[in-house]
Design a protein around this motif. Structure first.
Motif, PDB file in Angstrom:
ATOM      1  N   PRO A  41       0.833  -1.210   0.000  1.00 54.88           N
ATOM      2  CA  PRO A  41       0.000   0.000   0.000  1.00 54.88           C
ATOM      3  C   PRO A  41       0.867   1.259   0.000  1.00 54.88           C
ATOM      4  CG  PRO A  41      -0.082  -1.074   2.142  1.00 54.88           C
ATOM      5  CD  PRO A  41       0.694  -1.972   1.225  1.00 54.88           C
ATOM      6  N   GLU A  48      -6.645  -0.180   5.609  1.00 54.45           N
ATOM      7  CA  GLU A  48      -7.671  -0.084   4.577  1.00 54.45           C
ATOM      8  C   GLU A  48      -9.036  -0.185   5.234  1.00 54.45           C
ATOM      9  OE1 GLU A  48      -7.314  -2.496   1.116  1.00 54.45           O
ATOM     10  OE2 GLU A  48      -5.137  -2.389   1.157  1.00 54.45           O
ATOM     11  N   ASP A  50     -13.054  -0.890   4.576  1.00 54.60           N
ATOM     12  CA  ASP A  50     -14.073  -1.410   3.676  1.00 54.60           C
ATOM     13  C   ASP A  50     -15.353  -0.612   3.909  1.00 54.60           C
ATOM     14  OD1 ASP A  50     -15.566  -2.929   1.949  1.00 54.60           O
ATOM     15  OD2 ASP A  50     -15.635  -4.707   3.217  1.00 54.60           O
TER      16      ASP A  50
END
Length: 98
Positions: A41, A48, A50
């Motif tokens: 990343p 991250e 969602d």
């Protein structure tokens, strides 16, 4: 509970000295940024997220200029707050509970 406050009351006005100082700052030299490695990343410090992990926003307050009924006492009022899934007046709202 007091009257509503204007959002302007919470904003810190920028003085003319501050705006002049901001204008006088020269932009930094552009530096070359190396791209992140493959499968890595760009910013490893940020996890991250969602979209399914985010809880949708909920209303906490309702206003009706014609008035509406408090679900606790039945009085007709313009302003009502969420409490236990219903909308109640300021007098019926339990402010100690979340």
């Amino acid at each position: 509970m007091g009257e509503d406050a204007s959002l302007d009351e919470f904003l810190g006005g920028e003085s003319s000295e501050q705006s002049e100082a901001t204008d006088a700052v020269e932009p930094a030299d552009e530096t070359e940024v190396e791209p992140a490695g493959e499968g890595e990343p760009a910013d490893a410090d940020e996890p991250e997220t969602d979209a399914t992990d985010v809880e949708p926003a909920r209303t906490t307050y309702a206003w009706n200029d014609e008035g509406a009924t408090c679900e606790a006492c039945g009085e007709t009022i313009e302003r009502r707050w969420q409490q236990e899934g219903g909308l109640v007046c300021i007098e019926c709202k339990d402010w100690e509970r979340a």
